[in-house]
Design an enzyme around this catalytic site. Structure first.
Site, short mmCIF file in Angstrom:
data_model
loop_
_atom_site.label_atom_id
_atom_site.label_comp_id
_atom_site.label_asym_id
_atom_site.label_seq_id
_atom_site.Cartn_x
_atom_site.Cartn_y
_atom_site.Cartn_z
N GLU A 29 3.24 0.68 -11.10
CA GLU A 29 4.55 0.34 -10.64
C GLU A 29 5.40 1.31 -11.88
OE1 GLU A 29 6.18 -3.46 -9.62
OE2 GLU A 29 4.37 -4.06 -9.34
N ARG A 65 -8.07 -19.76 -40.06
CA ARG A 65 -9.26 -18.96 -40.93
C ARG A 65 -8.76 -18.67 -42.37
NH1 ARG A 65 -14.01 -16.95 -40.72
NH2 ARG A 65 -14.53 -14.55 -41.61
N ALA A 114 0.90 -1.07 -0.13
CA ALA A 114 0.06 0.06 0.03
C ALA A 114 0.91 1.26 0.08
CB ALA A 114 -0.87 -0.09 1.02
N LEU A 115 1.09 1.78 -1.19
CA LEU A 115 2.08 2.96 -1.21
C LEU A 115 1.28 4.21 -2.02
CD1 LEU A 115 4.97 3.90 -1.42
CD2 LEU A 115 5.14 3.19 -3.76
N GLU A 151 5.57 7.06 -18.76
CA GLU A 151 6.35 8.49 -18.77
C GLU A 151 7.43 8.58 -17.67
OE1 GLU A 151 3.13 7.85 -19.26
OE2 GLU A 151 2.43 9.01 -20.88
N ILE A 153 -6.25 -9.48 -36.21
CA ILE A 153 -6.08 -10.81 -36.90
C ILE A 153 -7.31 -11.50 -36.66
CG2 ILE A 153 -4.98 -12.87 -36.96
CD1 ILE A 153 -2.44 -11.45 -36.90
C1 LIG Z 1 -4.83 -1.96 -11.76
C2 LIG Z 1 -3.92 -1.07 -10.85
C3 LIG Z 1 -3.07 -1.82 -9.83
C4 LIG Z 1 -2.47 -0.99 -8.95
N1 LIG Z 1 -1.96 -1.91 -7.80
C5 LIG Z 1 -1.49 -1.06 -6.87
C6 LIG Z 1 -0.94 -1.63 -5.41
O1 LIG Z 1 -1.15 -2.63 -5.18
N2 LIG Z 1 -0.35 -0.58 -4.62
C7 LIG Z 1 -0.14 0.50 -4.78
O2 LIG Z 1 0.65 1.10 -3.94
N3 LIG Z 1 -0.35 1.20 -5.97
C8 LIG Z 1 -1.14 0.45 -6.83
N4 LIG Z 1 -1.59 1.09 -8.05
C9 LIG Z 1 -1.25 2.51 -8.39
C10 LIG Z 1 -0.32 2.73 -9.41
O3 LIG Z 1 0.98 2.41 -9.08
C11 LIG Z 1 -0.63 4.31 -9.89
O4 LIG Z 1 -1.99 4.33 -10.42
C12 LIG Z 1 0.41 4.79 -10.79
O5 LIG Z 1 1.67 5.06 -9.87
C13 LIG Z 1 0.10 5.99 -11.35
O6 LIG Z 1 -0.43 7.19 -10.47
P1 LIG Z 1 -1.92 7.64 -10.61
O7 LIG Z 1 -2.90 6.61 -11.09
O8 LIG Z 1 -2.13 8.53 -9.46
O9 LIG Z 1 -1.73 8.62 -11.88
P2 LIG Z 1 -0.79 10.12 -12.02
O10 LIG Z 1 0.30 10.19 -10.98
O11 LIG Z 1 -2.16 11.19 -11.79
O12 LIG Z 1 -0.28 10.01 -13.48
C14 LIG Z 1 -1.22 9.98 -14.56
C15 LIG Z 1 -0.38 9.98 -15.70
O13 LIG Z 1 0.26 11.08 -15.75
C16 LIG Z 1 1.51 10.60 -16.72
N5 LIG Z 1 2.60 11.09 -15.86
C17 LIG Z 1 3.07 10.86 -14.79
N6 LIG Z 1 4.40 11.14 -14.45
C18 LIG Z 1 4.68 12.14 -15.53
C19 LIG Z 1 5.57 12.84 -15.82
N7 LIG Z 1 6.71 13.21 -14.95
N8 LIG Z 1 5.72 13.88 -16.96
C20 LIG Z 1 4.60 13.58 -17.69
N9 LIG Z 1 3.51 12.87 -17.68
C21 LIG Z 1 3.51 11.93 -16.49
C22 LIG Z 1 1.73 9.18 -16.88
O14 LIG Z 1 0.93 8.93 -18.20
C23 LIG Z 1 0.43 8.94 -15.93
O15 LIG Z 1 -0.16 7.77 -16.17
C24 LIG Z 1 -2.33 0.41 -9.16
C25 LIG Z 1 -2.80 0.76 -10.31
C26 LIG Z 1 -3.62 0.23 -11.07
C27 LIG Z 1 -4.18 0.72 -12.35
#
Ligand SMILES: Cc1cc2nc3c(=O)[nH]c(=O)nc-3n(C[C@H](O)[C@H](O)[C@H](O)COP(=O)(O)OP(=O)(O)OC[C@H]3O[C@@H](n4cnc5c(N)ncnc54)[C@H](O)[C@@H]3O)c2cc1C
Length: 387
Positions: A368, A273, A131-132, A372, A342
Site C-alpha cells: 500500500e 528475567r 487486485a491492483l 519511499e 530484550i
Molecule cells: C504481503 C504483501 C501483500 C500484498 N497484497 C496486495 C494486494 O492485496 N493487492 C495488491 O494489489 N497488491 C498487493 N501487494 C503488492 C504491494 O502493494 C507491492 O508489493 C508494492 O506496491 C511495491 O511494489 P513492488 O513489490 O512491485 O516493488 P517495486 O515497485 O519494484 O519497488 C521496490 C522498492 O523500490 C523502492 N521505491 C519505490 N518507489 C520508489 C521511488 N520513487 N524512489 C526510490 N525508491 C522507490 C521501495 O523501497 C520499494 O519497496 C502486496 C505485497 C505484499 C508484500
C-alpha cells in the site's frame, strides 16, 4: 494487558471508546493467538468469526455515522485493526482484506453492487480481494498492462495481477485494468470478477515470511458484464486511490497494534528475567530501550488518529495518512526489533510472540505504498502548500 488510556484522547467519540474496549474483550476470548499450518482454513474461519461477531460491518461501512461525509468510519477501522493486530496478525489481515477488497464497492459501487456483495462481506459469507499490483507495476501502478477490452455489454480481461492477498480463497476480486479511455492513469477501470468466472485462474500461490493467502492471478479472455464495473470507464485509478486513501491509515494502525504487542511482551520480560542479581528492567540500558519504544508508539498513535480523525471530518488526508503510514510502520519495526533484543536467544525461537511479530511487520513497510513512496507523497504535498 495493554494500557487503553489513549482512548481518552480528543480524537475519539464515545462510540469509538466503547468499540475498542468491547473488541479487546471479545478478541481476548475468541481469537486464537496461535494459528495452525493451514493458513487458508484459518483465514476462512477468522472471516466467519469476525462476521458473526459483527465486526466486519465496520469494514464495509454499513454502520454509517455520517453518511453524507463518508461511508467508512476511519477511526473505527483503525481502532479495530490496531486491536486485532495486537491479538493476532492473521485476524487483522482477515478484517483488513474484507475492507480493502470491498472498499471500492462501498465508496463507489452501484446500489445493485452494494446489495449483491456488501451484506455477504459483512456477515463473513463472502471473502474479498483487491487486485491492483502486477509483476511490472507495483509502486508504479499506472504502468499496469492488464487490459479490459469493451465488447458489446462486456469487458474482456487479459493479463496478470500479483501479490494479491486472499488470492486463492476469495469469492470475488476487484480488478483494475487498462480500458484505454485515455493514456496513463486516466485509462484504467475497476471490475468485480467473481471466483470461478471462465478465463480467470490462480496462476501461482506465493509463500511469504508471515504466511497468509497470497497469489498471482491470470486472466485469459475473461468476460465480465459491464454491470460489474465500479464507477465509469476510465475512473479506475481514482477508485483505487480513494480506496487506498482510507486503508493506508489503517495499515499504520495495524503496525501500531503489532508494536503495542511487542511492548507488552518486552515489559513482561524486563520485569521477570533476572540476571546479575537483578531484573533486566533494573538496568538503565533496558530502561532507555523501553523509553524509546514507548515514545515511538505514542508518536505513531498520535499520527494515526490525527489522520483518521481528519478524514472523518471530511478533510483531505493525503499528507497526514502518508506521515502516519511512514512513521508507524518504520517505528513498529524498530520497536519489535528492540523487543527481540530484550528477549535474547528466546526472541528468535520460531513461534515466540516477538519472533512472529518480527516477521509480521516487515511487509507493512512495502505494501500500500512503500516507505519511499510515502516520503515522496509528503514532500510533494509540502511543496504544493508552499505555492
Ligand atoms: C504481503 C504483501 C501483500 C500484498 N497484497 C496486495 C494486494 O492485496 N493487492 C495488491 O494489489 N497488491 C498487493 N501487494 C503488492 C504491494 O502493494 C507491492 O508489493 C508494492 O506496491 C511495491 O511494489 P513492488 O513489490 O512491485 O516493488 P517495486 O515497485 O519494484 O519497488 C521496490 C522498492 O523500490 C523502492 N521505491 C519505490 N518507489 C520508489 C521511488 N520513487 N524512489 C526510490 N525508491 C522507490 C521501495 O523501497 C520499494 O519497496 C502486496 C505485497 C505484499 C508484500
Amino acid at each position: 494487558m495493554s494500557d487503553l488510556s489513549y482512548l481518552d484522547w480528543p480524537f475519539f467519540e464515545q462510540r469509538h471508546r466503547d468499540l475498542a474496549r468491547e473488541l479487546d474483550a471479545w478478541a481476548t476470548t475468541n481469537i486464537p493467538h496461535k494459528h495452525g499450518p493451514d493458513v487458508d482454513a484459518e483465514c476462512r474461519a477468522l472471516v466467519k468469526l469476525l462476521g458473526a461477531g459483527g465486526w466486519l460491518e465496520h469494514a464495509v461501512g454499513l454502520r454509517q455515522a455520517q453518511p453524507e461525509r463518508s461511508e467508512i468510519d476511519t477511526r473505527a477501522i483503525c481502532l479495530i485493526r490496531e486491536t486485532l493486530a495486537r491479538h493476532s496478525g492473521l485476524a487483522d489481515f482477515a478484517f483488513a482484506m474484507q475492507g480493502l477488497g470491498s472498499g471500492a464497492i462501498s465508496l463507489q459501487g452501484t446500489p445493485q453492487q452494494k446489495e449483491k456483495y456488501l451484506g455477504k462481506v459483512a456477515r463473513g459469507e463472502a471473502i474479498a480481494a483487491f487486485a491492483l499490483s502486477e509483476p511490472e507495476a507495483g509502486s508504479d501502478v499506472a504502468a499496469m498492462q492488464c487490459s479490459a477490452r469493451i465488447e458489446g455489454g462486456d469487458a474482456v480481461l487479459n493479463g496478470e495481477k500479483t501479490w494479491i492477498s486472499n488470492g486463492g480463497i476469495a469469492d470475488f476480486y476487484v480488478v483494475f485494468a487498462r480500458s484505454g479511455e485515455a493514456p496513463g492513469a486516466r485509462g484504467i477501470s475497476a471490475f468485480i470478477v467473481d471466483a470461478g468466472t471462465p478465463g480467470f485462474e490462480i496462476a501461482e500461490r506465493i509463500d511469504v515470511i508471515a504466511p497468509h493467502p497470497l497469489a498471482r492471478l491470470k486472466f485469459s479472455d475473461c468476460r465480465v458484464p459491464l454491470s460489474q464495473r465500479i464507477g465509469e470507464g476510465g475512473e479506475g485509478f481514482k477508485v483505487a486511490m480513494r480506496t487506498l486513501d482510507v486503508f493506508r491509515t489503517s495499515v499504520a494502525a495495524a503496525a501500531l497494534g503489532f508494536a503495542r504487542h511487542a511492548m507488552d511482551e518486552a515489559l513482561e520480560r524486563s520485569t521477570t528475567r533476572r540476571m546479575f542479581n537483578q531484573r533486566l528492567g533494573d538496568f538503565q540500558l533496558t530502561q532507555a530501550k523501553l523509553a524509546q519504544m514507548a515514545t515511538t508508539i505514542d508518536s505513531s498513535a498520535l499520527l494515526v488518529y490525527r489522520a483518521a480523525w481528519q478524514r472523518d471530518q471530511g478533510r483531505t488526508v493525503t499528507k497526514e495518512a502518508a506521515m502516519a503510514k511512514l512513521a508507524a510502520t518504520e517505528g513498529a519495526q524498530q520497536v519489535i526489533d528492540a523487543a527481540v533484543q530484550i528477549f535474547g536467544g528466546a526472541g528468535v525461537v520460531s513461534g515466540n510472540a516477538v519472533e512472529m511479530l518480527y516477521r509480521e511487520i516487515r511487509a507493512l513497510r512495502i505494501y500500500e505504498g512503500a516507505t519511499e513512496v510515502q516520503q515522496l507523497i509528503i514532500g510533494r504535498e509540502l511543496l504544493k502548500e508552499q505555492k
